[in-house]
Scaffold this motif. Structure first.
Motif, PDB file in Angstrom:
ATOM      1  N   PHE A 104      15.891 -27.735   5.292  1.00 61.15           N
ATOM      2  CA  PHE A 104      15.418 -27.616   3.917  1.00 61.15           C
ATOM      3  C   PHE A 104      15.571 -28.935   3.166  1.00 61.15           C
ATOM      4  O   PHE A 104      14.725 -29.276   2.334  1.00 61.15           O
ATOM      5  N   VAL A 108      11.765 -29.622   2.361  1.00 67.41           N
ATOM      6  CA  VAL A 108      11.502 -29.128   1.013  1.00 67.41           C
ATOM      7  C   VAL A 108      11.996 -30.108  -0.049  1.00 67.41           C
ATOM      8  O   VAL A 108      11.199 -30.676  -0.807  1.00 67.41           O
ATOM      9  N   THR A 151      10.491 -23.162   4.982  1.00 66.51           N
ATOM     10  CA  THR A 151      10.311 -24.485   4.373  1.00 66.51           C
ATOM     11  C   THR A 151       8.842 -24.754   4.074  1.00 66.51           C
ATOM     12  O   THR A 151       8.503 -25.311   3.029  1.00 66.51           O
ATOM     13  N   ALA A 154       7.568 -22.786   1.164  1.00 65.02           N
ATOM     14  CA  ALA A 154       8.017 -23.439  -0.064  1.00 65.02           C
ATOM     15  C   ALA A 154       7.094 -24.599  -0.421  1.00 65.02           C
ATOM     16  O   ALA A 154       6.720 -24.783  -1.589  1.00 65.02           O
TER      17      ALA A 154
END
Length: 278
Positions: A104, A108, A151, A154
């Protein structure tokens, strides 16, 4: 018209192919990687139009420094490509925080910080482009890809909102959703959950088998994929979503058909959720 690019994750894969294709057509590129020592041949081959620098998207300050360098060297920035990232295979129960949190941070939060750093420069350029390298895994969830799916989902949601925010500045956002392409993604770019539970052998475990059987055998040609990406970037009205390859289109159409079928089945009941009128 020549454009000025900043591309993350150029040490290999689609990022490397994209950097070379952009340089071949005469655009200016700031090619970045966590270790820029993997990129010296680009500067040697394109001394007038290529610069390289270190950019670890998880390291505070790296993105802002890269944007500042692009502006100093090229006089501005027209295209940001958020390409840096890696995958992770394993059932949700198999993953640990030590394994999925770095995913992440890169896929992200690294995308968020790099985008935030580049937006002031992109607003000044007018008619800029933001290319978000998502994945077919950002379209539909697959057992064994849960953390990677999370991820990329997102990134998709962030990008759809971002596209609305930056459109008034003339900036277009393109979410690229590749299926399997013959890069290092299933090799050095893929992490595996250390735990392998027999309970998930018939579901998430199949993704481990897929990786072993398909690494280096993917049907997608990266150069053909990048040709499509460049056409989208050059388009007067780029697509918001750009699936690439048969697998990505199959994932999307299968998901949307099932989604609409479920909506139709449950709509009569699901719409009866407002307060009753007095």
């Amino acid at each position: 018209m020549s454009r000025r690019w900043l591309i993350t994750g150029c040490s290999g894969g689609l990022g490397r192919v994209l950097a070379e294709a952009v340089l071949d057509r005469g655009d200016q590129v700031l090619a970045t990687a966590r270790d820029p020592r993997s990129l010296p041949d680009l500067v040697f081959r394109y001394p007038q139009t290529c610069r390289v620098t270190a950019l670890d998207v998880t390291k505070e300050g790296d993105a802002a420094a890269a944007v500042a360098l692009a502006e100093a060297e090229f006089g501005g920035l027209d295209v940001l490509v958020n390409n840096a990232g890696h995958g992770m295979l394993g059932a949700v129960e198999e993953g640990t925080p030590e394994e999925y949190r770095p995913l992440f941070e890169t896929n992200v939060f690294g995308v968020i910080e790099t985008t935030r750093a580049a937006l002031p420069a992109l607003r000044k350029s007018g008619g800029g482009r933001i290319v978000m390298m998502s994945s077919g895994a950002g379209i539909a969830g697959i057992a064994g890809d849960g953390y990677y799916n999370a991820t990329k989902f997102a990134v998709e949601g962030l990008s759809e909102a971002l596209a609305q925010e930056v459109a008034p500045f003339g900036i277009a956002t393109v979410i690229v959703e590749p299926g399997p392409f013959r890069t290092e993604f299933l090799g050095r770019s893929m992490r595996m959950a250390a735990a392998e539970m027999p309970e998930y052998a018939a579901t998430a475990g199949l993704r481990r088998v897929y990786r072993a059987d398909h690494d280096g055998q993917q049907v997608g040609d990266p150069r053909k994929a990048i040709d499509v990406v460049l056409r989208a970037v050059d388009s007067e009205k780029p697509p918001l979503h750009l699936p690439l390859g048969d697998r990505a289109y199959t994932l999307a159409r299968t998901k949307f058909a099932a989604f609409l079928k479920s909506m139709d089945e449950w709509e009569p009941l699901a719409l009866k959720t407002a307060y009753d009128e007095a």
